[in-house]
Scaffold this active site. Structure first.
Site, PDB file in Angstrom:
ATOM      1  N   GLU A  64     -42.333 107.464 -22.841  1.00  0.00           N
ATOM      2  CA  GLU A  64     -41.190 108.394 -22.847  1.00  0.00           C
ATOM      3  C   GLU A  64     -40.826 108.577 -24.304  1.00  0.00           C
ATOM      4  OE1 GLU A  64     -39.962 109.912 -20.406  1.00  0.00           O
ATOM      5  OE2 GLU A  64     -40.395 108.708 -18.630  1.00  0.00           O
ATOM      6  N   LEU A  65     -41.151 109.732 -24.864  1.00  0.00           N
ATOM      7  CA  LEU A  65     -41.038 109.893 -26.316  1.00  0.00           C
ATOM      8  C   LEU A  65     -39.947 110.897 -26.682  1.00  0.00           C
ATOM      9  CD1 LEU A  65     -44.889 109.798 -26.898  1.00  0.00           C
ATOM     10  CD2 LEU A  65     -43.272 107.902 -26.869  1.00  0.00           C
ATOM     11  N   CYS A 102     -32.819 111.710 -25.838  1.00  0.00           N
ATOM     12  CA  CYS A 102     -34.066 112.478 -25.951  1.00  0.00           C
ATOM     13  C   CYS A 102     -34.003 113.792 -25.176  1.00  0.00           C
ATOM     14  CB  CYS A 102     -35.269 111.636 -25.535  1.00  0.00           C
ATOM     15  SG  CYS A 102     -35.000 110.788 -23.995  1.00  0.00           S
ATOM     16  N   ASN A 116     -30.769 103.566 -27.632  1.00  0.00           N
ATOM     17  CA  ASN A 116     -29.749 104.579 -27.288  1.00  0.00           C
ATOM     18  C   ASN A 116     -29.179 104.394 -25.884  1.00  0.00           C
ATOM     19  OD1 ASN A 116     -32.187 105.418 -26.207  1.00  0.00           O
ATOM     20  ND2 ASN A 116     -31.814 107.591 -26.597  1.00  0.00           N
ATOM     21  N   GLU A 161     -36.847 116.733 -34.198  1.00  0.00           N
ATOM     22  CA  GLU A 161     -35.823 116.207 -33.309  1.00  0.00           C
ATOM     23  C   GLU A 161     -34.620 115.779 -34.170  1.00  0.00           C
ATOM     24  OE1 GLU A 161     -36.956 112.593 -31.275  1.00  0.00           O
ATOM     25  OE2 GLU A 161     -35.799 113.178 -29.521  1.00  0.00           O
ATOM     26  N   GLY A 214     -39.359 105.504 -26.784  1.00  0.00           N
ATOM     27  CA  GLY A 214     -38.984 105.513 -28.194  1.00  0.00           C
ATOM     28  C   GLY A 214     -39.535 106.761 -28.857  1.00  0.00           C
ATOM     29  N   SER A 215     -39.780 106.642 -30.150  1.00  0.00           N
ATOM     30  CA  SER A 215     -40.204 107.821 -30.895  1.00  0.00           C
ATOM     31  C   SER A 215     -41.667 108.177 -30.609  1.00  0.00           C
ATOM     32  CB  SER A 215     -40.040 107.546 -32.393  1.00  0.00           C
ATOM     33  OG  SER A 215     -40.849 106.453 -32.760  1.00  0.00           O
ATOM     34  N   LYS A 220     -39.581  93.831 -24.656  1.00  0.00           N
ATOM     35  CA  LYS A 220     -39.016  93.727 -26.004  1.00  0.00           C
ATOM     36  C   LYS A 220     -38.014  94.853 -26.185  1.00  0.00           C
ATOM     37  CE  LYS A 220     -39.886  95.613 -29.753  1.00  0.00           C
ATOM     38  NZ  LYS A 220     -38.466  95.823 -30.125  1.00  0.00           N
ATOM     39  N   PRO A 221     -36.730  94.527 -26.310  1.00  0.00           N
ATOM     40  CA  PRO A 221     -35.733  95.585 -26.504  1.00  0.00           C
ATOM     41  C   PRO A 221     -35.660  95.982 -27.974  1.00  0.00           C
ATOM     42  CG  PRO A 221     -34.644  93.460 -26.437  1.00  0.00           C
ATOM     43  CD  PRO A 221     -36.133  93.180 -26.304  1.00  0.00           C
ATOM     44  N   ALA A 222     -34.915  97.022 -28.254  1.00  0.00           N
ATOM     45  CA  ALA A 222     -34.765  97.467 -29.646  1.00  0.00           C
ATOM     46  C   ALA A 222     -33.981  96.435 -30.453  1.00  0.00           C
ATOM     47  CB  ALA A 222     -34.037  98.808 -29.675  1.00  0.00           C
TER      48      ALA A 222
HETATM   49  P1  ADP Z   1     -36.167 105.113 -32.861  1.00  0.00           P
HETATM   50  O1  ADP Z   1     -36.647 105.890 -34.026  1.00  0.00           O
HETATM   51  O2  ADP Z   1     -35.483 105.894 -31.837  1.00  0.00           O
HETATM   52  O3  ADP Z   1     -35.488 103.820 -33.197  1.00  0.00           O
HETATM   53  P2  ADP Z   1     -38.571 103.678 -32.351  1.00  0.00           P
HETATM   54  O4  ADP Z   1     -39.767 104.264 -31.713  1.00  0.00           O
HETATM   55  O5  ADP Z   1     -38.658 103.255 -33.763  1.00  0.00           O
HETATM   56  O6  ADP Z   1     -37.447 104.731 -32.084  1.00  0.00           O
HETATM   57  O7  ADP Z   1     -38.036 102.442 -31.520  1.00  0.00           O
HETATM   58  C1  ADP Z   1     -38.126 102.357 -30.138  1.00  0.00           C
HETATM   59  C2  ADP Z   1     -38.609 100.987 -29.780  1.00  0.00           C
HETATM   60  O8  ADP Z   1     -39.891 100.820 -30.347  1.00  0.00           O
HETATM   61  C3  ADP Z   1     -37.758  99.841 -30.309  1.00  0.00           C
HETATM   62  O9  ADP Z   1     -37.765  98.787 -29.367  1.00  0.00           O
HETATM   63  C4  ADP Z   1     -38.512  99.431 -31.545  1.00  0.00           C
HETATM   64  O10 ADP Z   1     -38.301  98.079 -31.885  1.00  0.00           O
HETATM   65  C5  ADP Z   1     -39.936  99.634 -31.087  1.00  0.00           C
HETATM   66  N1  ADP Z   1     -40.917  99.781 -32.180  1.00  0.00           N
HETATM   67  C6  ADP Z   1     -40.775 100.398 -33.363  1.00  0.00           C
HETATM   68  N2  ADP Z   1     -41.912 100.301 -34.097  1.00  0.00           N
HETATM   69  C7  ADP Z   1     -42.797  99.595 -33.350  1.00  0.00           C
HETATM   70  C8  ADP Z   1     -44.146  99.162 -33.517  1.00  0.00           C
HETATM   71  N3  ADP Z   1     -44.831  99.439 -34.609  1.00  0.00           N
HETATM   72  N4  ADP Z   1     -44.727  98.476 -32.509  1.00  0.00           N
HETATM   73  C9  ADP Z   1     -44.056  98.200 -31.388  1.00  0.00           C
HETATM   74  N5  ADP Z   1     -42.791  98.592 -31.158  1.00  0.00           N
HETATM   75  C10 ADP Z   1     -42.161  99.280 -32.112  1.00  0.00           C
END
Ligand code: ADP
Length: 484
Positions: A253-254, A287, A154, A388, A231-232, A177-179
Site C-alpha cells: 500500500e504505497l 495516502c 500516519n 505526493e 508506506g512510501s 515492525k511499526p514506524a
Molecule cells: P514515510 O515517508 O511515509 O515515513 P516510509 O516508507 O519511509 O514512509 O515508512 C513507512 C514504513 O517503512 C515505516 O515503518 C518505516 O520504518 C519503514 N521503512 C523505511 N525505510 C525502510 C527500509 N529501507 N526497509 C524497511 N522498512 C523501511
C-alpha cells in the site's frame, strides 16, 4: 501518559523482551517536541528471533479451527474497543491528530479485528467439475505461512490491525515492525493481543529506530513467505525488489496522488465542504488525500469562496485542544517538503488563496505546524502537481471538459484514490470506469471501511486490504486432483 506507562520492549514469542543490544530510542510528541516515551531499538537479529518464534507457532495456529482463531480476534476486538480512550489519547500524543480523529481511528482499527474474526470462518475452498469421470478436483485455501509486516506512522493503530487481523484469521503468524515515529501505539495494540490470549509466537512486534536492517532480514529470511508493507512508493520498491529474490508474496500500500474532480453539474458549495474535510484529514498526511483539486472553470468562483472560508476557519494546534482540526506534521522533513512545494508553485505563478506559512505563534514553533493552505491557478509544471504532498496544502486547477480532466487526473504514476462530484449519473459511471485508481469516491469523501477493499493501481501498490479481498492476500490456493 508518562514514559513509565510504556513497555520499552519487543514482543517476541509471547514475552516482552529487551532488544538484543539492550538499546532503546526516544519517542516524541510532534506537537510539542517533548519526549513521551521510549521504545526498544530492535535490530536484524531481533527480527530473526521473532521470525523463528513465528515459524515455531505456525503449525499449531494454522491447525486451530477457524472458529477458534475467530474467538481470539473477537476477544482482541472487544479489548480494543474497551481501551479506545486510552489508545486514542496515546495516538494524539504520539502522532498528533485531533483526539476526535484518534477515537475514530481506534474504532476503525478495531473494526478490522471484528471483520476478520468473521471472515476467518468464510475461507471457502471449492470443487471443480473434472474432465474425467473418474477424477475429482478440490481446491483448498491454506495460510501462506510466516508473514512480515511493516506499517507507517500516519494511522498507527489501524494500519497494524489491517495487517495482523487478516493474517491471523487466515492462520498465518506474523512479525510486525511499526514506524519509528509511532512505536508506542503498536506496543499498546500488541498488549491487547497478548491480553486476548493469542498464543505465544503467533504475533510478534519488533520496534526499531533504523528500519533498513529489519527490512533486510524480512526479505532475506527464507522462513518469511509473505511481506506486507504500507508506506512510501520508494521504500515499497526496495522491498519488492528484495522479496523477488525468493519470490515471496507481497502486498504493498504505497503513495497516492488523488484527483478530486468537481464537475459543473454538481453543487460547488457541497463539493467544497467535502474537499475541505477530506483534504485536511490528518493534516493531509493520508495516502488517499486529494492532491489535485480539479474544478470546472464555470463554478470556480463559488467553489473557491466556500473552500477558502472553510479552510481559513480551521484551527491548528495540539490535538488535545477543543476545536482543533489540524494537528502538526510528523517531522521537520515533512514541513520542509510542504514549504518547498508551496514556494515552487508560487514561483511558477500559482496564487495563494490562504495559508502558505509555517505557524510559530503561541508555542507552535515547538512542533511542526503549517497553516492550512489553498493554492489556485496550479499547473502541471509545478512540483505539487506531480509529487505526493502529505501535508495541509490544497492545489486547485481549473478545467473545461470531461475528456480534459480525465486525462489530467490519470496523468500520474500513482493510482490509489480519486473523487468525483457530479449529479449526472451517466458521467459518474463513465468516470468510475475510466479513472485508473483503486478507490473512487462518487459524491462521497469516505469510501473506506473494514468491509471494503482498499488498495491502489500502478505505483500505488499491489493487493488489497480490508473486505473479503484482504484475507486472500494471506492464503495459498492448493489444487487436489483425485483419481477414484
Ligand atoms: P514515510 O515517508 O511515509 O515515513 P516510509 O516508507 O519511509 O514512509 O515508512 C513507512 C514504513 O517503512 C515505516 O515503518 C518505516 O520504518 C519503514 N521503512 C523505511 N525505510 C525502510 C527500509 N529501507 N526497509 C524497511 N522498512 C523501511
Amino acid at each position: 501518559m508518562k514514559s513509565s506507562d510504556n513497555i520499552n520492549k519487543l514482543y517476541i514469542d509471547g514475552q516482552w523482551v529487551n532488544a538484543a543490544s539492550g538499546a532503546t530510542f526516544d519517542v516524541f510528541n510532534p506537537a510539542s517536541g517533548e519526549k513521551i516515551g521510549e521504545a526498544a531499538d530492535g535490530s536484524g537479529s531481533d527480527a530473526a528471533r521473532a521470525i523463528e518464534a513465528s515459524r515455531k507457532a505456525f503449525g499449531q495456529w494454522a491447525g486451530l479451527t477457524a472458529h477458534q482463531r475467530s474467538e481470539y480476534l473477537y476477544e482482541a476486538y472487544q479489548r480494543m474497543t474497551a481501551n479506545r480512550e486510552h489508545l486514542a489519547r496515546l495516538m494524539t500524543e504520539e502522532q498528533g491528530k485531533p483526539l476526535k480523529a484518534s477515537r475514530g481511528e481506534v474504532q476503525y482499527g478495531a473494526d478490522f479485528l471484528l471483520w476478520y474474526a468473521e471472515e476467518a470462518k468464510r475461507v471457502y475452498g471449492k470443487t471443480i467439475p473434472a474432465p474425467r469421470s473418474d477424477q475429482r478436483f478440490m481446491v483448498l485455501r491454506q495460510p501462506v505461512g510466516v508473514v512480515a509486516a511493516i506499517t507507517p506512522w500516519n494511522y498507527p493503530v489501524s494500519m497494524v490491525t489491517r495487517k495482523v487481523a487478516p493474517a491471523l484469521a487466515a492462520g498465518c503468524t506474523i512479525v510486525l515492525k511499526p514506524a519509528e515515529a509511532t512505536p508506542l501505539c503498536a506496543v499498546e495494540v500488541f498488549k491487547i493481543l497478548h491480553e486476548a490470549g493469542i498464543p505465544a509466537g503467533v504475533a510478534n512486534l519488533v520496534t526499531a529506530l533504523n528500519p533498513a536492517p529489519v527490512g533486510e532480514v524480512f526479505v532475506q529470511n527464507p522462513l518469511v513467505r509473505k511481506l506486507t508493507f504500507t508506506g512510501s512508493t520508494e521504500v515499497g520498491k526496495i522491498l519488492a525488489k528484495g522479496a523477488a529474490r525468493q519470490v515471496k508474496r507481497i502486498s504493498l500500500e504505497l503513495g497516492g496522488h488523488a484527483p478530486f474532480i468537481v464537475f459543473e453539474d454538481s453543487d460547488p458549495v457541497h463539493a467544497a465542504k467535502g474537499a475541505a474535510l477530506i483534504k485536511f484529514l490528518n493534516t493531509g498526511q493520508t495516502c488517499i488525500s486529494p492532491n489535485r483539486i480539479f474544478v470546472h472553470r464555470s463554478i470556480m468562483a463559488p467553489f473557491v469562496e466556500e473552500f477558502k472560508s472553510r479552510v481559513s476557519r480551521m484551527r491548528t494546534g495540539s490535538g488535545f485542544e477543543n476545536g482543533v482540526s489540524i494537528g502538526p506534521l510528523v517531522d521537520n522533513a515533512a514541513l520542509q517538503k510542504v514549504q518547498q512545494q508551496v514556494s515552487d508553485a508560487l514561483d511558477q505563478g500559482a496564487a495563494l488563496v490562504c495559508g502558505g506559512r509555517r505557524l510559530t505563534k503561541d508555542n507552535l514553533d515547538r512542533g511542526y505546524f503549517y497553516a492550512p493552505t489553498v493554492l489556485s491557478d496550479v499547473t502541471p509544471q509545478m512540483l505539487i502537481f506531480r509529487e505526493e504532498t502529505f501535508g495541509p496544502v490544497a492545489p486547485i486547477i481549473a478545467f473545461d471538459s470531461e475528456e480534459e480532466v480525465l486525462a489530467l487526473a490519470n496523468d500520474t504514476n500513482y493510482g490509489l484514490a480519486a473523487y468525483i462530484y457530479t449529479n449526472n449519473l451517466s458521467r459518474a459511471m463513465r468516470m468510475f470506469e475510466a479513472l485508473n485508481f483503486g478507490i473512487i469516491g462518487i459524491n462521497d469523501i469516505n469510501p473506506t471501511s473494514a468491509a471494503a477493499p482498499f488498495g491502489g493501481m500502478q505505483e500505488s501498490g499491489l493487493g488489497r486490504e480490508g473486505g473479503r479481498e484482504g484475507i486472500e492476500e494471506y492464503l495459498e490456493t492448493k489444487l487436489g486432483g483425485f483419481s477414484i
